[in-house]
Design a protein around this motif. Sequence first.
Motif, PDB file in Angstrom:
ATOM      1  N   ILE A   1       0.836  -1.201   0.000  1.00 59.62           N
ATOM      2  CA  ILE A   1       0.000   0.000   0.000  1.00 59.62           C
ATOM      3  C   ILE A   1       0.872   1.253   0.000  1.00 59.62           C
ATOM      4  O   ILE A   1       0.590   2.210  -0.735  1.00 59.62           O
ATOM      5  CB  ILE A   1      -0.955   0.009   1.218  1.00 59.62           C
ATOM      6  N   ARG A   2       1.936   1.264   0.792  1.00 58.29           N
ATOM      7  CA  ARG A   2       2.838   2.426   0.823  1.00 58.29           C
ATOM      8  C   ARG A   2       3.472   2.660  -0.540  1.00 58.29           C
ATOM      9  O   ARG A   2       3.587   3.800  -0.988  1.00 58.29           O
ATOM     10  CB  ARG A   2       3.907   2.263   1.896  1.00 58.29           C
ATOM     11  N   THR A   3       3.898   1.587  -1.209  1.00 59.88           N
ATOM     12  CA  THR A   3       4.512   1.716  -2.533  1.00 59.88           C
ATOM     13  C   THR A   3       3.514   2.277  -3.538  1.00 59.88           C
ATOM     14  O   THR A   3       3.821   3.208  -4.290  1.00 59.88           O
ATOM     15  CB  THR A   3       5.035   0.346  -3.019  1.00 59.88           C
ATOM     16  N   ILE A   4       2.314   1.721  -3.553  1.00 59.80           N
ATOM     17  CA  ILE A   4       1.273   2.192  -4.469  1.00 59.80           C
ATOM     18  C   ILE A   4       0.934   3.650  -4.177  1.00 59.80           C
ATOM     19  O   ILE A   4       0.832   4.467  -5.100  1.00 59.80           O
ATOM     20  CB  ILE A   4       0.024   1.284  -4.364  1.00 59.80           C
ATOM     21  N   THR A   5       0.776   3.981  -2.918  1.00 60.65           N
ATOM     22  CA  THR A   5       0.439   5.355  -2.535  1.00 60.65           C
ATOM     23  C   THR A   5       1.522   6.324  -2.973  1.00 60.65           C
ATOM     24  O   THR A   5       1.224   7.386  -3.543  1.00 60.65           O
ATOM     25  CB  THR A   5       0.217   5.450  -1.009  1.00 60.65           C
ATOM     26  N   ARG A   6       2.772   5.972  -2.734  1.00 59.37           N
ATOM     27  CA  ARG A   6       3.895   6.848  -3.114  1.00 59.37           C
ATOM     28  C   ARG A   6       3.912   7.082  -4.626  1.00 59.37           C
ATOM     29  O   ARG A   6       4.029   8.214  -5.089  1.00 59.37           O
ATOM     30  CB  ARG A   6       5.217   6.245  -2.651  1.00 59.37           C
ATOM     31  N   GLU A   7       3.792   6.017  -5.397  1.00 53.73           N
ATOM     32  CA  GLU A   7       3.906   6.133  -6.852  1.00 53.73           C
ATOM     33  C   GLU A   7       2.707   6.850  -7.472  1.00 53.73           C
ATOM     34  O   GLU A   7       2.888   7.681  -8.364  1.00 53.73           O
ATOM     35  CB  GLU A   7       4.079   4.746  -7.480  1.00 53.73           C
ATOM     36  N   LEU A   8       1.495   6.529  -7.025  1.00 53.40           N
ATOM     37  CA  LEU A   8       0.320   7.188  -7.591  1.00 53.40           C
ATOM     38  C   LEU A   8       0.222   8.638  -7.144  1.00 53.40           C
ATOM     39  O   LEU A   8      -0.213   9.497  -7.918  1.00 53.40           O
ATOM     40  CB  LEU A   8      -0.956   6.430  -7.240  1.00 53.40           C
ATOM     41  N   SER A   9       0.630   8.929  -5.929  1.00 54.31           N
ATOM     42  CA  SER A   9       0.590  10.309  -5.429  1.00 54.31           C
ATOM     43  C   SER A   9       1.534  11.221  -6.202  1.00 54.31           C
ATOM     44  O   SER A   9       1.337  12.440  -6.225  1.00 54.31           O
ATOM     45  CB  SER A   9       0.927  10.350  -3.941  1.00 54.31           C
ATOM     46  N   ALA A  10       2.536  10.656  -6.842  1.00 49.82           N
ATOM     47  CA  ALA A  10       3.487  11.444  -7.630  1.00 49.82           C
ATOM     48  C   ALA A  10       2.898  11.905  -8.966  1.00 49.82           C
ATOM     49  O   ALA A  10       3.458  12.785  -9.615  1.00 49.82           O
ATOM     50  CB  ALA A  10       4.764  10.635  -7.876  1.00 49.82           C
ATOM     51  N   LEU A  11       1.757  11.326  -9.364  1.00 48.78           N
ATOM     52  CA  LEU A  11       1.128  11.714 -10.623  1.00 48.78           C
ATOM     53  C   LEU A  11       0.415  13.050 -10.457  1.00 48.78           C
ATOM     54  O   LEU A  11      -0.293  13.266  -9.474  1.00 48.78           O
ATOM     55  CB  LEU A  11       0.120  10.651 -11.075  1.00 48.78           C
ATOM     56  N   SER A  12       0.587  13.923 -11.415  1.00 44.71           N
ATOM     57  CA  SER A  12      -0.069  15.216 -11.380  1.00 44.71           C
ATOM     58  C   SER A  12      -1.578  15.035 -11.486  1.00 44.71           C
ATOM     59  O   SER A  12      -2.064  14.357 -12.391  1.00 44.71           O
ATOM     60  CB  SER A  12       0.439  16.075 -12.536  1.00 44.71           C
ATOM     61  N   GLY A  13      -2.307  15.598 -10.524  1.00 47.25           N
ATOM     62  CA  GLY A  13      -3.758  15.512 -10.523  1.00 47.25           C
ATOM     63  C   GLY A  13      -4.315  14.522  -9.520  1.00 47.25           C
ATOM     64  O   GLY A  13      -5.511  14.525  -9.243  1.00 47.25           O
ATOM     65  N   VAL A  14      -3.466  13.652  -8.959  1.00 55.68           N
ATOM     66  CA  VAL A  14      -3.931  12.688  -7.957  1.00 55.68           C
ATOM     67  C   VAL A  14      -3.992  13.392  -6.608  1.00 55.68           C
ATOM     68  O   VAL A  14      -3.002  13.921  -6.121  1.00 55.68           O
ATOM     69  CB  VAL A  14      -3.024  11.437  -7.896  1.00 55.68           C
ATOM     70  N   ALA A  15      -5.201  13.397  -6.005  1.00 58.41           N
ATOM     71  CA  ALA A  15      -5.412  14.088  -4.738  1.00 58.41           C
ATOM     72  C   ALA A  15      -5.200  13.169  -3.545  1.00 58.41           C
ATOM     73  O   ALA A  15      -4.673  13.594  -2.517  1.00 58.41           O
ATOM     74  CB  ALA A  15      -6.814  14.682  -4.695  1.00 58.41           C
ATOM     75  N   SER A  16      -5.641  11.902  -3.652  1.00 61.60           N
ATOM     76  CA  SER A  16      -5.464  10.976  -2.542  1.00 61.60           C
ATOM     77  C   SER A  16      -5.470   9.542  -3.032  1.00 61.60           C
ATOM     78  O   SER A  16      -6.052   9.226  -4.073  1.00 61.60           O
ATOM     79  CB  SER A  16      -6.556  11.167  -1.476  1.00 61.60           C
TER      80      SER A  16
ATOM     81  N   ASN B   1      -5.907   5.594  -1.226  1.00 61.96           N
ATOM     82  CA  ASN B   1      -6.161   4.774  -0.044  1.00 61.96           C
ATOM     83  C   ASN B   1      -6.230   3.322  -0.476  1.00 61.96           C
ATOM     84  O   ASN B   1      -6.855   3.009  -1.492  1.00 61.96           O
ATOM     85  CB  ASN B   1      -7.487   5.169   0.622  1.00 61.96           C
ATOM     86  N   GLY B   2      -5.588   2.464   0.284  1.00 65.14           N
ATOM     87  CA  GLY B   2      -5.597   1.036  -0.045  1.00 65.14           C
ATOM     88  C   GLY B   2      -5.904   0.189   1.164  1.00 65.14           C
ATOM     89  O   GLY B   2      -5.671   0.607   2.303  1.00 65.14           O
ATOM     90  N   ASP B   3      -6.431  -0.989   0.906  1.00 60.76           N
ATOM     91  CA  ASP B   3      -6.777  -1.929   1.969  1.00 60.76           C
ATOM     92  C   ASP B   3      -6.224  -3.297   1.601  1.00 60.76           C
ATOM     93  O   ASP B   3      -6.708  -3.931   0.656  1.00 60.76           O
ATOM     94  CB  ASP B   3      -8.292  -1.995   2.127  1.00 60.76           C
ATOM     95  N   PRO B   4      -5.181  -3.777   2.324  1.00 65.04           N
ATOM     96  CA  PRO B   4      -4.615  -5.083   1.989  1.00 65.04           C
ATOM     97  C   PRO B   4      -5.594  -6.230   2.219  1.00 65.04           C
ATOM     98  O   PRO B   4      -5.488  -7.270   1.570  1.00 65.04           O
ATOM     99  CB  PRO B   4      -3.393  -5.207   2.889  1.00 65.04           C
ATOM    100  N   GLY B   5      -6.576  -6.045   3.081  1.00 59.68           N
ATOM    101  CA  GLY B   5      -7.553  -7.099   3.338  1.00 59.68           C
ATOM    102  C   GLY B   5      -8.461  -7.360   2.151  1.00 59.68           C
ATOM    103  O   GLY B   5      -8.723  -8.507   1.791  1.00 59.68           O
ATOM    104  N   THR B   6      -8.916  -6.282   1.512  1.00 59.51           N
ATOM    105  CA  THR B   6      -9.811  -6.420   0.359  1.00 59.51           C
ATOM    106  C   THR B   6      -9.066  -6.313  -0.966  1.00 59.51           C
ATOM    107  O   THR B   6      -9.646  -6.568  -2.018  1.00 59.51           O
ATOM    108  CB  THR B   6     -10.903  -5.333   0.381  1.00 59.51           C
ATOM    109  N   LYS B   7      -7.795  -5.883  -0.900  1.00 54.62           N
ATOM    110  CA  LYS B   7      -6.965  -5.673  -2.081  1.00 54.62           C
ATOM    111  C   LYS B   7      -7.545  -4.595  -3.006  1.00 54.62           C
ATOM    112  O   LYS B   7      -7.379  -4.623  -4.213  1.00 54.62           O
ATOM    113  CB  LYS B   7      -6.742  -6.983  -2.844  1.00 54.62           C
ATOM    114  N   MET B   8      -8.218  -3.627  -2.391  1.00 55.61           N
ATOM    115  CA  MET B   8      -8.817  -2.526  -3.136  1.00 55.61           C
ATOM    116  C   MET B   8      -8.006  -1.253  -2.934  1.00 55.61           C
ATOM    117  O   MET B   8      -7.510  -0.981  -1.835  1.00 55.61           O
ATOM    118  CB  MET B   8     -10.256  -2.285  -2.693  1.00 55.61           C
TER     119      MET B   8
END
Length: 74
Positions: free
Chosen positions: A17-32, A34-41
């Motif tokens: 989740i931290r890796t996904i959050t870091r990489e997606l947050s670096a994209l211009s226009g991404v505001a937030s 959130n991930g859940d390892p339990g549901t994989k969403m």
Amino acid sequence: MPSLKLYVPNISCQHCIRTITRELSALSGVASVNGDPGTKMVTVEFQPPASEKEIRNTLIEIGYPAEGAAAVER
């Protein structure tokens, strides 16, 4: 602001989740990200210039491809 919900089967822990959050947050226009390892969403709030295609491509590049159709809420 659109919200994109994606099923990402390769998620197994908070590190993923931290890796996904870091990489997606670096994209211009991404505001937030959130991930859940339990549901994989992952939920991404974004606006242009970010797009669903760019978000999906970034997930593929970092080894966390999303599966299936996305739920987009506007």
